[in-house]
Design an enzyme around this catalytic site. Structure first.
Site, PDB file in Angstrom:
ATOM      1  N   CYS A 116       0.867  -1.180   0.000  1.00  0.00           N
ATOM      2  CA  CYS A 116       0.000   0.000   0.000  1.00  0.00           C
ATOM      3  C   CYS A 116       0.899   1.224   0.000  1.00  0.00           C
ATOM      4  O   CYS A 116       2.104   1.125   0.206  1.00  0.00           O
ATOM      5  CB  CYS A 116      -0.914   0.012   1.219  1.00  0.00           C
ATOM      6  SG  CYS A 116      -2.249   1.248   1.084  1.00  0.00           S
ATOM      7  N   CYS A 118      -0.076   4.264   1.713  1.00  0.00           N
ATOM      8  CA  CYS A 118      -0.471   5.291   2.686  1.00  0.00           C
ATOM      9  C   CYS A 118       0.604   5.627   3.711  1.00  0.00           C
ATOM     10  O   CYS A 118       0.651   6.745   4.212  1.00  0.00           O
ATOM     11  CB  CYS A 118      -1.784   4.912   3.378  1.00  0.00           C
ATOM     12  SG  CYS A 118      -1.708   3.386   4.318  1.00  0.00           S
ATOM     13  N   CYS A 126      -3.853   6.364   0.074  1.00  0.00           N
ATOM     14  CA  CYS A 126      -3.379   5.073  -0.419  1.00  0.00           C
ATOM     15  C   CYS A 126      -2.975   5.123  -1.882  1.00  0.00           C
ATOM     16  O   CYS A 126      -2.727   4.081  -2.494  1.00  0.00           O
ATOM     17  CB  CYS A 126      -4.470   4.016  -0.252  1.00  0.00           C
ATOM     18  SG  CYS A 126      -5.106   3.923   1.415  1.00  0.00           S
ATOM     19  N   LYS A 191     -12.149  -5.360   2.312  1.00  0.00           N
ATOM     20  CA  LYS A 191     -11.653  -4.449   3.345  1.00  0.00           C
ATOM     21  C   LYS A 191     -12.612  -3.276   3.474  1.00  0.00           C
ATOM     22  O   LYS A 191     -12.862  -2.562   2.504  1.00  0.00           O
ATOM     23  CB  LYS A 191     -10.256  -3.961   2.967  1.00  0.00           C
ATOM     24  CG  LYS A 191      -9.691  -2.919   3.916  1.00  0.00           C
ATOM     25  CD  LYS A 191      -8.243  -2.615   3.592  1.00  0.00           C
ATOM     26  CE  LYS A 191      -7.702  -1.504   4.470  1.00  0.00           C
ATOM     27  NZ  LYS A 191      -6.288  -1.220   4.187  1.00  0.00           N
ATOM     28  N   ARG A 213     -11.116   7.275   3.543  1.00  0.00           N
ATOM     29  CA  ARG A 213     -10.821   6.199   2.594  1.00  0.00           C
ATOM     30  C   ARG A 213     -12.093   5.605   1.982  1.00  0.00           C
ATOM     31  O   ARG A 213     -12.089   4.498   1.468  1.00  0.00           O
ATOM     32  CB  ARG A 213     -10.027   5.095   3.292  1.00  0.00           C
ATOM     33  CG  ARG A 213      -8.779   5.562   4.044  1.00  0.00           C
ATOM     34  CD  ARG A 213      -7.610   4.614   3.847  1.00  0.00           C
ATOM     35  NE  ARG A 213      -6.530   4.756   4.805  1.00  0.00           N
ATOM     36  CZ  ARG A 213      -5.627   5.736   4.823  1.00  0.00           C
ATOM     37  NH1 ARG A 213      -5.697   6.729   3.929  1.00  0.00           N
ATOM     38  NH2 ARG A 213      -4.656   5.738   5.720  1.00  0.00           N
ATOM     39  N   GLU A 229     -16.410  -8.216  -4.294  1.00  0.00           N
ATOM     40  CA  GLU A 229     -15.011  -7.771  -4.289  1.00  0.00           C
ATOM     41  C   GLU A 229     -14.063  -8.962  -4.169  1.00  0.00           C
ATOM     42  O   GLU A 229     -13.078  -9.065  -4.896  1.00  0.00           O
ATOM     43  CB  GLU A 229     -14.747  -6.835  -3.105  1.00  0.00           C
ATOM     44  CG  GLU A 229     -15.012  -5.369  -3.353  1.00  0.00           C
ATOM     45  CD  GLU A 229     -13.926  -4.710  -4.197  1.00  0.00           C
ATOM     46  OE1 GLU A 229     -13.022  -5.412  -4.699  1.00  0.00           O
ATOM     47  OE2 GLU A 229     -13.994  -3.483  -4.359  1.00  0.00           O
ATOM     48  N   LYS A 244     -11.535  -7.885   6.486  1.00  0.00           N
ATOM     49  CA  LYS A 244     -10.969  -6.950   7.457  1.00  0.00           C
ATOM     50  C   LYS A 244     -11.943  -5.814   7.698  1.00  0.00           C
ATOM     51  O   LYS A 244     -12.419  -5.263   6.711  1.00  0.00           O
ATOM     52  CB  LYS A 244      -9.652  -6.423   6.877  1.00  0.00           C
ATOM     53  CG  LYS A 244      -8.929  -5.439   7.759  1.00  0.00           C
ATOM     54  CD  LYS A 244      -7.729  -4.895   7.036  1.00  0.00           C
ATOM     55  CE  LYS A 244      -7.219  -3.707   7.815  1.00  0.00           C
ATOM     56  NZ  LYS A 244      -6.320  -2.911   7.072  1.00  0.00           N
TER      57      LYS A 244
HETATM   58  C1  PBG Z   1      -3.031   0.032   4.755  1.00  0.00           C
HETATM   59  C2  PBG Z   1      -3.432  -0.747   5.942  1.00  0.00           C
HETATM   60  C3  PBG Z   1      -4.185  -0.306   7.026  1.00  0.00           C
HETATM   61  C4  PBG Z   1      -4.279  -1.385   7.901  1.00  0.00           C
HETATM   62  C5  PBG Z   1      -3.586  -2.443   7.336  1.00  0.00           C
HETATM   63  N1  PBG Z   1      -3.073  -2.033   6.121  1.00  0.00           N
HETATM   64  C6  PBG Z   1      -4.715   1.049   7.335  1.00  0.00           C
HETATM   65  C7  PBG Z   1      -5.836   1.600   6.590  1.00  0.00           C
HETATM   66  O1  PBG Z   1      -6.411   1.009   5.684  1.00  0.00           O
HETATM   67  O2  PBG Z   1      -6.151   2.748   6.907  1.00  0.00           O
HETATM   68  C8  PBG Z   1      -5.020  -1.360   9.203  1.00  0.00           C
HETATM   69  C9  PBG Z   1      -4.643  -2.411  10.174  1.00  0.00           C
HETATM   70  C10 PBG Z   1      -5.102  -2.165  11.559  1.00  0.00           C
HETATM   71  O3  PBG Z   1      -5.932  -1.296  11.865  1.00  0.00           O
HETATM   72  O4  PBG Z   1      -4.593  -2.904  12.430  1.00  0.00           O
HETATM   73  N2  PBG Z   1      -1.649   0.095   4.586  1.00  0.00           N
END
Ligand code: PBG
Length: 322
Positions: A116, A118, A126, A191, A213, A229, A244
């Site tokens: 990613c 971000c 992102c 996600k 996001r 998805e 997630k």
């Molecule tokens: C993006 C990413 C995130 C998390 C995992 N990969 C952050 C987001 O999408 O804002 C979140 C994981 C967590 O909250 O433990 N790189």
């Protein structure tokens, strides 16, 4: 008379008919890595989790391997951020070097990298921002560079977490063209735009400078779209799928389990961890039993693999008991 209690009367009987199990080998420990030496930086909203410099990382993963954990997923905090996230695909970047450290110190662990942008963009989004919006296809191009750089560094699995359209197919093609035909992709396929990622953004310094996001992550109201998805990502060549956050999405996991034969992962995210830690700190919940129950619930719902900040503690408890 039907008496279901008969098989619950003793622990040996209960053990005999137990339907699900959680073992350290099912768990992946997320780790945050930083530049510097002898760094173990605490994260206020995630008590017990620290950002590690590479020397500390080495010690940590040796211990995790001894405990029998399945693997680790690495998140990097770079010294330099820009609007193209160039530190994210730097061959000498923090995550790329961390992969080398883990592979040398603990070859038994599966090393997953989070693909990613971000943590690497100056604005915390992102992807590439054009006219205030995240531009999908230019972002996917950069994600391919990141994935290939992680592959070159020696990652065992790459895990795109950005939620751009078409990224799994593009990353598969980029990996195949660079000779990494055997490197699996674990897609963060379902996600959600979740408030439970709050503490992670403190840990990884990745909060967006403006907006949120919701233009790419899923609306928590949508189950069918979440399944779509994930199935799309399967079609694009994902080797494993992920849901997630975990506990707020057990219904998604359960449904997805019936719709695909791929292995499934679930991410018990930072806010789920913080919530339990806060209640334990207050003396309101019993940590070990609550953690074991949540992990069991996630397995029961259909996850093969669980990413959790409790991985190390869980493995310690399991080893103590054995
Ligand atoms: C993006 C990413 C995130 C998390 C995992 N990969 C952050 C987001 O999408 O804002 C979140 C994981 C967590 O909250 O433990 N790189």
């Amino acid at each position: 008379m039907k008496r279901l209690r008969r098989l619950r009367m003793t622990e040996p009987l209960r053990r005999l008919v137990r339907e699900h199990h959680v073992l350290p080998q099912h768990l992946i420990q997320p780790l945050f890595v930083v530049e510097g030496d002898r760094q173990r930086q605490p994260i206020a909203s995630m008590p017990g989790v620290e950002r590690l410099s590479l020397d500390e990382l080495e010690r940590e993963v040796e211990e995790l391997a001894k405990l029998g954990l399945g693997g680790v997923i690495l998140f990097g905090l770079p010294n330099h951020k820009d609007d193209m996230a160039s530190a994210a695909w730097d061959a000498e970047g923090i995550v790329q070097r961390a992969v080398g450290v883990v592979k040398r110190a603990a070859p038994q662990l599966v090393v997953v990298t989070d693909v990613c942008l971000c943590e690497y963009t100056s604005h915390g989004h992102c992807g590439v921002v054009r006219e205030g919006r995240i531009a999908n296809d230019p972002t996917v191009e950069l994600l391919c560079r990141v994935a290939v750089s992680h592959a070159r560094a020696g990652a065992d699995i790459v895990a795109p977490s950005d939620m751009m359209d078409g990224r799994v197919a593009a990353i598969r093609q980029a990996l195949d063209e660079t000779g990494f035909v055997d490197l699996p992709i674990l897609s963060y396929s379902s996600k959600f735009a979740s408030a439970f990622y709050g503490p992670f953004r403190e840990a990884a310094a990745s909060a967006p400078a403006f907006g949120d996001r919701r233009s790419h992550q899923l609306d928590p109201a949508n189950l069918r779209e979440a399944i779509r998805e994930s199935l799309l990502d399967e079609g694009e060549g994902a080797d494993m799928l992920m849901v997630k956050p975990a506990l707020p999405c057990l219904d998604i996991l359960r449904e997805l389990r019936t719709r695909t034969e791929l292995p499934l992962a679930a991410y018990q995210v930072s806010g789920e961890y913080a919530m339990i830690k806060a209640a334990v700190h207050q003396g309101w919940l019993e940590e070990r039993r609550v953690v074991e129950e949540t992990l069991m619930a996630i397995r029961r719902a259909g996850a093969d693999v669980i990413l959790t900040y409790f991985a190390k503690d869980f493995a310690r408890w399991t080893n103590e008991r054995a």
